[in-house]
Scaffold this active site. Structure first.
Site, PDB file in Angstrom:
ATOM      1  N   ASP A 188       0.815  -1.228   0.000  1.00 52.85           N
ATOM      2  CA  ASP A 188       0.000   0.000   0.000  1.00 52.85           C
ATOM      3  C   ASP A 188       0.842   1.268   0.000  1.00 52.85           C
ATOM      4  O   ASP A 188       0.440   2.286   0.573  1.00 52.85           O
ATOM      5  CB  ASP A 188      -0.966   0.025   1.204  1.00 52.85           C
ATOM      6  CG  ASP A 188      -1.827  -1.209   1.261  1.00 52.85           C
ATOM      7  OD1 ASP A 188      -2.251  -1.671   0.197  1.00 52.85           O
ATOM      8  OD2 ASP A 188      -2.054  -1.727   2.373  1.00 52.85           O
ATOM      9  N   LYS A 212       2.334   2.398  -5.040  1.00 52.70           N
ATOM     10  CA  LYS A 212       3.199   2.013  -6.171  1.00 52.70           C
ATOM     11  C   LYS A 212       2.547   2.339  -7.506  1.00 52.70           C
ATOM     12  O   LYS A 212       3.189   2.814  -8.427  1.00 52.70           O
ATOM     13  CB  LYS A 212       3.473   0.500  -6.154  1.00 52.70           C
ATOM     14  CG  LYS A 212       4.259   0.027  -4.962  1.00 52.70           C
ATOM     15  CD  LYS A 212       4.309  -1.468  -4.901  1.00 52.70           C
ATOM     16  CE  LYS A 212       3.043  -2.142  -4.439  1.00 52.70           C
ATOM     17  NZ  LYS A 212       2.655  -1.930  -3.054  1.00 52.70           N
ATOM     18  N   GLY A 214      -4.341  -4.213  -4.368  1.00 57.75           N
ATOM     19  CA  GLY A 214      -5.366  -3.246  -4.754  1.00 57.75           C
ATOM     20  C   GLY A 214      -4.655  -1.952  -5.093  1.00 57.75           C
ATOM     21  O   GLY A 214      -4.060  -1.329  -4.236  1.00 57.75           O
ATOM     22  N   HIS A 215      -4.622  -1.616  -6.371  1.00 57.26           N
ATOM     23  CA  HIS A 215      -3.909  -0.424  -6.817  1.00 57.26           C
ATOM     24  C   HIS A 215      -4.907   0.625  -7.252  1.00 57.26           C
ATOM     25  O   HIS A 215      -5.812   0.327  -8.024  1.00 57.26           O
ATOM     26  CB  HIS A 215      -2.999  -0.764  -8.003  1.00 57.26           C
ATOM     27  CG  HIS A 215      -1.882  -1.695  -7.655  1.00 57.26           C
ATOM     28  ND1 HIS A 215      -1.200  -2.437  -8.584  1.00 57.26           N
ATOM     29  CD2 HIS A 215      -1.329  -1.994  -6.477  1.00 57.26           C
ATOM     30  CE1 HIS A 215      -0.277  -3.135  -7.979  1.00 57.26           C
ATOM     31  NE2 HIS A 215      -0.332  -2.895  -6.705  1.00 57.26           N
ATOM     32  N   GLN A 254       2.251  -5.781  -3.243  1.00 59.18           N
ATOM     33  CA  GLN A 254       2.577  -5.903  -1.808  1.00 59.18           C
ATOM     34  C   GLN A 254       3.908  -5.186  -1.531  1.00 59.18           C
ATOM     35  O   GLN A 254       4.193  -4.197  -2.181  1.00 59.18           O
ATOM     36  CB  GLN A 254       2.618  -7.368  -1.359  1.00 59.18           C
ATOM     37  CG  GLN A 254       1.252  -8.042  -1.319  1.00 59.18           C
ATOM     38  CD  GLN A 254       0.814  -8.595  -2.656  1.00 59.18           C
ATOM     39  OE1 GLN A 254       1.589  -9.214  -3.346  1.00 59.18           O
ATOM     40  NE2 GLN A 254      -0.436  -8.393  -2.999  1.00 59.18           N
TER      41      GLN A 254
HETATM   42  P1  IMP Z   1      -2.710 -12.720   1.561  1.00 53.83           P
HETATM   43  O1  IMP Z   1      -1.719 -12.170   0.593  1.00 53.83           O
HETATM   44  O2  IMP Z   1      -4.126 -12.423   1.200  1.00 53.83           O
HETATM   45  O3  IMP Z   1      -2.470 -14.168   1.847  1.00 53.83           O
HETATM   46  O4  IMP Z   1      -2.493 -11.976   2.969  1.00 53.83           O
HETATM   47  C1  IMP Z   1      -1.287 -12.124   3.725  1.00 53.83           C
HETATM   48  C2  IMP Z   1      -0.886 -10.802   4.369  1.00 53.83           C
HETATM   49  O5  IMP Z   1      -0.490  -9.885   3.351  1.00 53.83           O
HETATM   50  C3  IMP Z   1      -2.009 -10.113   5.135  1.00 53.83           C
HETATM   51  O6  IMP Z   1      -1.450  -9.417   6.227  1.00 53.83           O
HETATM   52  C4  IMP Z   1      -2.558  -9.105   4.134  1.00 53.83           C
HETATM   53  O7  IMP Z   1      -3.189  -8.007   4.753  1.00 53.83           O
HETATM   54  C5  IMP Z   1      -1.272  -8.692   3.448  1.00 53.83           C
HETATM   55  N1  IMP Z   1      -1.474  -8.203   2.086  1.00 53.83           N
HETATM   56  C6  IMP Z   1      -1.712  -8.930   0.971  1.00 53.83           C
HETATM   57  N2  IMP Z   1      -1.819  -8.130  -0.099  1.00 53.83           N
HETATM   58  C7  IMP Z   1      -1.643  -6.885   0.328  1.00 53.83           C
HETATM   59  C8  IMP Z   1      -1.597  -5.614  -0.333  1.00 53.83           C
HETATM   60  O8  IMP Z   1      -1.740  -5.490  -1.552  1.00 53.83           O
HETATM   61  N3  IMP Z   1      -1.388  -4.534   0.473  1.00 53.83           N
HETATM   62  C9  IMP Z   1      -1.179  -4.646   1.807  1.00 53.83           C
HETATM   63  N4  IMP Z   1      -1.201  -5.809   2.460  1.00 53.83           N
HETATM   64  C10 IMP Z   1      -1.426  -6.918   1.732  1.00 53.83           C
END
Ligand code: IMP
Length: 420
Positions: A13, A16, A40-41, A218
């Site tokens: 977040d 990017k 989520g961009h 991420q």
């Molecule tokens: P997952 O990727 O859905 O398995 O989540 C694993 C961890 O990564 C959790 O803490 C999510 O909140 C975090 N996470 C996954 N994608 C994002 C992102 O795009 N932005 C921020 N945190 C993320």
């Protein structure tokens, strides 16, 4: 020719997509190489908001081709919806989107498993996005996964579906199998025209001198190996993932730009040494609209952490920093930057590997004066209030990397370059 990677350097977040969009007007290709619809961009142009999950942000520029490399995990049903929504907002995809046939699929089964795993892990819940990302990557590693190219071979697909359900001990009656097959084949009708070999496209693009941007999802601290394990995502997010996830060796990159927020946020569970609670966190959350684009969850807020920042800069061999959301800090009297951790009588300047140590560390802070002025109209470093310049330079000094791009608002033009 130039190939540049733009990577999130904290817990995701970092805005990017905004930086990819800002630098992307002259890009021939924008490439996603890891992650999936957990990302989520958001991009705002002339007040219109565009939200992306799997589609590269380069789709905003009609002359740019967008590639989804094999390191990405695609939810085929979600991707079809995303393409339709973006088309409805006026964006075009024909001859512009290419998805590698080796991309692993996130099935509805994976989304169910993600939810079940999270509810079973009550004491060590990860706080996932619930998009099925972990189970899908686990299946690719276990060799039980289904890949995009499999959708073009119905008999093979049917067999693979039976095997994957059996592997997870899930029953698959004839009716469910038929329903899943139908859903996947409908998605295939939309996606098959985009299905090709991304590494071949990139290799030709490189030889022809094209400008290529690799868009990270991420952030480094969510990397499944190098992040705050086990509170991480299931893909590798650091610069080396460019090669694994696209077929374009990271050795060929000309520039690696690390995106950092001017403060830190995190969603989900896990250690967060500089986390702030109470009115200050609420104020920053409100000013920065810190709610997840994928899940809407309020983000946790913290002071800038130069220990983790420097760790991330080193792992990604950064050439420069893009500092985002600097405008959100306007109006704060004091700004703190974490410069070390105390743990068991010792001072650490690198993060501990074990989550239990992470929870015990005590951050050591450098305190700086804030600024009052609204900086959303500023377009050069020199025009920033002196205290904002001092803050920016403190981050450069602590990370030993120059700040090359600064973002001071949501809009594309609320951004400026410094020596880039
Ligand atoms: P997952 O990727 O859905 O398995 O989540 C694993 C961890 O990564 C959790 O803490 C999510 O909140 C975090 N996470 C996954 N994608 C994002 C992102 O795009 N932005 C921020 N945190 C993320």
């Amino acid at each position: 020719m130039s190939a540049i990677a733009i990577l999130g350097c904290m817990w995701g977040d970092e805005a990017k997509a905004k930086i990819v969009d800002y630098l992307g007007d002259t890009a021939d290709y924008v490439v996603r190489f890891q992650g999936g619809s957990n990302a989520g961009h958001t991009i705002v142009v002339d007040g219109q908001k565009f939200v992306f999950h799997s589609v590269p942000s380069g789709i905003m520029y009609p002359g740019t081709k967008c590639l989804i490399g094999c390191g990405v995990a695609i939810d085929p049903l979600g991707l079809v919806k995303e393409i339709r929504n973006l088309e409805a907002s006026g964006l075009t995809f024909t001859k512009r989107l290419c998805i590698d046939e080796k991309v692993g699929l996130v099935l509805p089964l994976h989304q169910e498993l993600d939810k079940v795993n999270e509810s079973r892990l009550a004491s060590s819940k990860i706080g996932t996005t619930g998009r099925g990302i972990g189970p899908a990557y686990a299946d690719m590693t276990a060799r039980t996964g289904i890949r995009l190219g499999d959708l073009g071979h119905p008999a093979y697909l049917k067999q693979r579906l039976k095997e994957i359900y059996a592997y997870h001990g899930q029953s698959l009656d004839a009716q469910t199998l038929k329903a899943v097959m139908t859903q996947l084949q409908e998605a295939w009708q939309v996606l098959k025209k985009y299905c090709m070999s991304v590494e071949n496209i990139l290799s030709e693009a490189y030889l022809s001198g094209a400008r290529i941007i690799f868009e990270g999802a991420q952030g480094t601290l969510l990397d499944r190996t190098w992040g705050s394990y086990p509170y991480v995502t299931s893909s590798n997010t650091i610069v080396d993932a460019v090669g694994i996830g696209s077929g374009f060796s990271a050795r060929l990159l000309d520039e690696v730009l690390g995106v950092y927020k001017a403060y830190v946020t995190r969603v989900g569970e896990g250690p967060f040494p500089t986390e702030i609670h109470g009115p200050l966190a609420d104020k920053i959350r409100k000013q920065g609209n810190e709610f997840g684009s994928t899940t809407g969850r309020p983000r946790r807020i913290g002071h800038f952490d130069a220990v983790l920042g420097a760790y991330s800069a080193r792992l990604n061999t950064l050439d420069g920093i893009a500092l985002t959301l600097l405008d959100v800090l306007s109006g704060l009297e004091e700004l703190k930057i974490c410069v070390g951790y105390k743990l068991g009588g010792k001072v650490l300047t690198t993060p501990p590997a074990h989550p239990l140590d992470f929870n015990k560390i005590e951050p050591m802070y450098l305190s700086l004066k804030g600024w009052e002025e609204d900086i959303t109209g500023v377009r050069s470093k020199e025009a920033l209030p002196v205290n904002a310049q001092i803050y920016l330079e403190a981050i450069e000094d602590l990370l030993e990397i120059p700040v090359k791009v600064v973002s001071v608002g949501k809009e594309r033009d609320q951004t400026f370059k410094i020596d880039l």
